[in-house]
Structure formats: structure tokens, C-alpha cells
Design a protein around this motif. Structure first.
Motif, PDB file in Angstrom:
ATOM      1  N   SER A 105       0.843  -1.201   0.000  1.00 58.54           N
ATOM      2  CA  SER A 105       0.000   0.000   0.000  1.00 58.54           C
ATOM      3  C   SER A 105       0.875   1.246   0.000  1.00 58.54           C
ATOM      4  CB  SER A 105      -0.886   0.033   1.245  1.00 58.54           C
ATOM      5  OG  SER A 105      -1.735  -1.058   1.294  1.00 58.54           O
ATOM      6  N   LYS A 106       0.441   2.239  -0.723  1.00 64.96           N
ATOM      7  CA  LYS A 106       1.215   3.482  -0.858  1.00 64.96           C
ATOM      8  C   LYS A 106       1.559   4.082   0.500  1.00 64.96           C
ATOM      9  CE  LYS A 106       1.491   7.767  -3.438  1.00 64.96           C
ATOM     10  NZ  LYS A 106       2.899   7.556  -3.718  1.00 64.96           N
ATOM     11  N   GLU A 107       0.621   4.048   1.431  1.00 63.04           N
ATOM     12  CA  GLU A 107       0.850   4.686   2.731  1.00 63.04           C
ATOM     13  C   GLU A 107       1.974   4.026   3.539  1.00 63.04           C
ATOM     14  OE1 GLU A 107      -2.168   3.877   5.965  1.00 63.04           O
ATOM     15  OE2 GLU A 107      -3.208   2.964   4.263  1.00 63.04           O
ATOM     16  N   PHE A 108       2.368   2.812   3.159  1.00 59.05           N
ATOM     17  CA  PHE A 108       3.416   2.109   3.904  1.00 59.05           C
ATOM     18  C   PHE A 108       4.757   2.093   3.176  1.00 59.05           C
ATOM     19  CE2 PHE A 108      -0.549   0.534   5.636  1.00 59.05           C
ATOM     20  CZ  PHE A 108      -0.317   0.686   6.991  1.00 59.05           C
ATOM     21  N   GLU A 109       4.836   2.759   2.031  1.00 57.52           N
ATOM     22  CA  GLU A 109       6.106   2.848   1.303  1.00 57.52           C
ATOM     23  C   GLU A 109       7.106   3.681   2.084  1.00 57.52           C
ATOM     24  OE1 GLU A 109       5.190   4.457  -2.601  1.00 57.52           O
ATOM     25  OE2 GLU A 109       5.612   2.495  -3.453  1.00 57.52           O
ATOM     26  N   GLY A 110       8.390   3.435   1.813  1.00 58.36           N
ATOM     27  CA  GLY A 110       9.450   4.274   2.371  1.00 58.36           C
ATOM     28  C   GLY A 110       9.789   3.996   3.824  1.00 58.36           C
ATOM     29  N   ARG A 111       9.313   2.885   4.379  1.00 58.33           N
ATOM     30  CA  ARG A 111       9.602   2.542   5.768  1.00 58.33           C
ATOM     31  C   ARG A 111      10.550   1.354   5.897  1.00 58.33           C
ATOM     32  NH1 ARG A 111       3.790   2.877   8.901  1.00 58.33           N
ATOM     33  NH2 ARG A 111       2.957   4.665   7.783  1.00 58.33           N
ATOM     34  N   GLY A 112      11.056   0.876   4.760  1.00 59.54           N
ATOM     35  CA  GLY A 112      11.954  -0.268   4.790  1.00 59.54           C
ATOM     36  C   GLY A 112      11.246  -1.609   4.935  1.00 59.54           C
ATOM     37  N   LEU A 113       9.924  -1.605   4.831  1.00 59.87           N
ATOM     38  CA  LEU A 113       9.162  -2.839   5.032  1.00 59.87           C
ATOM     39  C   LEU A 113       9.388  -3.833   3.899  1.00 59.87           C
ATOM     40  CD1 LEU A 113       5.826  -1.316   6.395  1.00 59.87           C
ATOM     41  CD2 LEU A 113       7.824  -2.107   7.684  1.00 59.87           C
ATOM     42  N   ILE A 114       9.449  -3.343   2.657  1.00 58.94           N
ATOM     43  CA  ILE A 114       9.668  -4.256   1.530  1.00 58.94           C
ATOM     44  C   ILE A 114      11.087  -4.825   1.581  1.00 58.94           C
ATOM     45  CG2 ILE A 114       9.910  -4.376  -0.995  1.00 58.94           C
ATOM     46  CD1 ILE A 114       7.029  -4.667  -0.043  1.00 58.94           C
ATOM     47  N   SER A 115      12.050  -4.044   2.017  1.00 63.49           N
ATOM     48  CA  SER A 115      13.408  -4.590   2.179  1.00 63.49           C
ATOM     49  C   SER A 115      13.403  -5.731   3.186  1.00 63.49           C
ATOM     50  CB  SER A 115      14.385  -3.503   2.625  1.00 63.49           C
ATOM     51  OG  SER A 115      14.708  -2.666   1.536  1.00 63.49           O
ATOM     52  N   PHE A 140      10.690   1.894 -15.278  1.00 57.26           N
ATOM     53  CA  PHE A 140      10.291   3.159 -14.645  1.00 57.26           C
ATOM     54  C   PHE A 140      10.061   3.012 -13.135  1.00 57.26           C
ATOM     55  CE2 PHE A 140       6.420   1.165 -16.314  1.00 57.26           C
ATOM     56  CZ  PHE A 140       5.682   1.038 -15.147  1.00 57.26           C
ATOM     57  N   ASN A 141      10.127   1.794 -12.605  1.00 50.33           N
ATOM     58  CA  ASN A 141       9.834   1.560 -11.190  1.00 50.33           C
ATOM     59  C   ASN A 141      11.109   1.740 -10.361  1.00 50.33           C
ATOM     60  OD1 ASN A 141       9.051   0.660  -8.669  1.00 50.33           O
ATOM     61  ND2 ASN A 141       7.850  -1.051  -9.457  1.00 50.33           N
ATOM     62  N   ASP A 142      11.457   2.995 -10.141  1.00 48.20           N
ATOM     63  CA  ASP A 142      12.687   3.313  -9.418  1.00 48.20           C
ATOM     64  C   ASP A 142      12.677   2.787  -7.982  1.00 48.20           C
ATOM     65  OD1 ASP A 142      13.729   4.609 -11.651  1.00 48.20           O
ATOM     66  OD2 ASP A 142      12.903   6.553 -11.045  1.00 48.20           O
ATOM     67  N   ALA A 143      11.512   2.807  -7.330  1.00 49.48           N
ATOM     68  CA  ALA A 143      11.437   2.344  -5.939  1.00 49.48           C
ATOM     69  C   ALA A 143      11.808   0.866  -5.842  1.00 49.48           C
ATOM     70  CB  ALA A 143      10.037   2.590  -5.374  1.00 49.48           C
ATOM     71  N   SER A 144      11.281   0.050  -6.739  1.00 47.11           N
ATOM     72  CA  SER A 144      11.585  -1.381  -6.702  1.00 47.11           C
ATOM     73  C   SER A 144      13.050  -1.634  -7.060  1.00 47.11           C
ATOM     74  CB  SER A 144      10.663  -2.142  -7.646  1.00 47.11           C
ATOM     75  OG  SER A 144      10.701  -3.511  -7.355  1.00 47.11           O
ATOM     76  N   ALA A 145      13.581  -0.882  -7.997  1.00 46.86           N
ATOM     77  CA  ALA A 145      14.998  -1.021  -8.352  1.00 46.86           C
ATOM     78  C   ALA A 145      15.882  -0.668  -7.152  1.00 46.86           C
ATOM     79  CB  ALA A 145      15.329  -0.136  -9.551  1.00 46.86           C
ATOM     80  N   ARG A 146      15.501   0.373  -6.415  1.00 44.18           N
ATOM     81  CA  ARG A 146      16.270   0.754  -5.220  1.00 44.18           C
ATOM     82  C   ARG A 146      16.233  -0.358  -4.164  1.00 44.18           C
ATOM     83  NH1 ARG A 146      13.983   5.791  -6.197  1.00 44.18           N
ATOM     84  NH2 ARG A 146      12.377   5.455  -4.616  1.00 44.18           N
ATOM     85  N   VAL A 147      15.063  -0.997  -4.004  1.00 46.48           N
ATOM     86  CA  VAL A 147      14.953  -2.105  -3.047  1.00 46.48           C
ATOM     87  C   VAL A 147      15.936  -3.213  -3.421  1.00 46.48           C
ATOM     88  CG1 VAL A 147      13.456  -3.997  -2.278  1.00 46.48           C
ATOM     89  CG2 VAL A 147      12.583  -1.654  -2.299  1.00 46.48           C
ATOM     90  N   ALA A 148      15.964  -3.571  -4.700  1.00 47.78           N
ATOM     91  CA  ALA A 148      16.869  -4.634  -5.150  1.00 47.78           C
ATOM     92  C   ALA A 148      18.327  -4.270  -4.855  1.00 47.78           C
ATOM     93  CB  ALA A 148      16.658  -4.902  -6.637  1.00 47.78           C
ATOM     94  N   LEU A 149      18.735  -3.082  -5.242  1.00 44.93           N
ATOM     95  CA  LEU A 149      20.128  -2.663  -5.043  1.00 44.93           C
ATOM     96  C   LEU A 149      20.474  -2.553  -3.558  1.00 44.93           C
ATOM     97  CD1 LEU A 149      20.365  -0.013  -7.893  1.00 44.93           C
ATOM     98  CD2 LEU A 149      21.453  -2.285  -7.847  1.00 44.93           C
ATOM     99  N   LYS A 150      19.558  -1.993  -2.773  1.00 45.14           N
ATOM    100  CA  LYS A 150      19.773  -1.838  -1.331  1.00 45.14           C
ATOM    101  C   LYS A 150      19.993  -3.189  -0.661  1.00 45.14           C
ATOM    102  CE  LYS A 150      17.343  -0.274   2.820  1.00 45.14           C
ATOM    103  NZ  LYS A 150      16.095   0.272   3.333  1.00 45.14           N
TER     104      LYS A 150
END
Length: 189
Positions: A105-115, A140-150
Motif C-alpha cells: 500500500s502506498k501509505e506504507f512505502e518508504g519505511r523499509g518494510l519491503i526490504s 520506470f519503477n525506481d522504488a523497486s529497483a532501489r529495493v533490489a540494489l539496497k
């Protein structure tokens, strides 16, 4: 030899837990998807999820695929609330590789939960004996690419215009992690 058996039906991390879907989740799953429709507009399955019954059908598919050892799909729970789904798919037992997929969910993005979800899923896969785990995302999915690299996945390339989504061809970035890389990261913790 890779043991072909299901992954655990529940995985617990410091902040989130993953649980194999239950039929009772369908209304909450649909409500969460529907509330995030714009956020999830580029997910290939969103156009087929228009009712609670559609979510129920998907959950039924995940049960069958789980039993067939072809897909392990989980609900993501944060503080007891369902906030998305994640799973292991495109499983190739003979080659000992698979792919992780997730949405939140959008509201839970950016908290490191997917990592955290990625770490839990990859650990389950590597402990099971997989040699390679991939994360793929649209270019175009920069957020998912960042998760992979992180999370230590190596960018391996881009499949040009390999998917037709919403009437437009999209390219896919491919990230991979090998068992040896995962083991080294475990040793350094």
C-alpha cells in the motif's frame, strides 16, 4: 539436490510478518487493492481485480499453485494489518532459481518494510537450496529497483519492451543474487 517442498506458511521479521493467504482475506485484500488502484495501475493483474470475488479467485489460485510448488504467495502484515502481498514465483526447481515479487500500500512505502520482506523471502529460498533469486521490475519503477540494489542484488540488464502493460510496451530491469553472495552477507552480520 534441491528439496522440492513448500516454503514455510508464515515468516516473521522484526517489523512485518508474511502469512500464506486464507480465503477470509479476500475482502481485505480487495479493499486494499481498490484503495491503491492508482498506485498499482502498472501491475499487470490490476485490471483483473474488480471485485471481492476476483480476490477470492486469486487466493484460490495461490492455494493450488502452493500445492503444486509453483508459487508461494503471502500477505504482508504490519502491526497486524494486511498491507500488501509478496511471493516467490517463476520457480525453476531444475535450475534452482526463482523470482521475488511484491506490492505494498502506498501509505506504507518508504519505511523499509519491503526490504525486510525481501530479506525474509530470499533467506527462505536460499535455506531451501535455491542457487539464484531474481527481482524484476519495470524500468520506470525506481522504488523497486532501489529495493533490489539496497538488498545486494546485482543489476544484470534490461529486457527491452518485453511486456505489454495497459496497451504500451514496457522494459524490465533484472536484478539477481546468488546463494554464495547471500551466504557472505550472512557471515558479515
Amino acid at each position: 539436490m534441491l528439496s522440492q517442498k513448500p516454503l514455510p506458511s508464515a515468516l516473521n521479521g522484526p517489523k512485518v510478518s508474511l502469512e500464506k493467504h486464507s480465503s477470509a482475506l479476500a475482502p481485505e485484500m480487495f479493499k486494499t487493492i481498490d484503495a491503491n488502484r492508482e498506485h498499482l495501475k502498472n501491475m499487470p493483474w490490476i485490471q483483473f481485480t474488480n471485485t471481492v470475488e476476483d480476490s477470492k479467485k486469486w487466493i484460490d489460485v495461490t492455494f493450488a499453485e502452493w500445492d503444486n510448488l509453483a508459487l508461494f504467495d503471502y500477505g504482508i502484515y504490519f502491526e497486524g494489518k494486511y498491507i500488501g502481498s509478496a511471493g516467490v514465483h517463476n520457480i525453476h526447481w531444475e535450475n534452482k532459481n526463482c523470482e521475488l515479487g511484491y506490492w505494498i500500500s502506498k501509505e506504507f512505502e518508504g519505511r523499509g518494510l519491503i526490504s525486510e520482506v525481501v530479506k525474509m523471502l530470499e533467506s527462505a529460498c536460499f535455506k531451501q537450496g535455491f542457487h539464484r533469486v531474481e527481482i524484476r521490475c519495470f524500468s520506470f519503477n525506481d522504488a523497486s529497483a532501489r529495493v533490489a540494489l539496497k538488498n545486494g542484488y546485482k543489476f544484470e540488464g534490461e529486457l527491452r519492451e518485453d511486456s505489454l502493460v495497459n496497451g504500451e510496451y514496457q522494459s524490465t530491469k533484472v536484478f539477481g543474487k546468488l546463494r554464495g553472495e547471500w551466504m557472505k552477507s550472512q557471515d558479515s552480520q
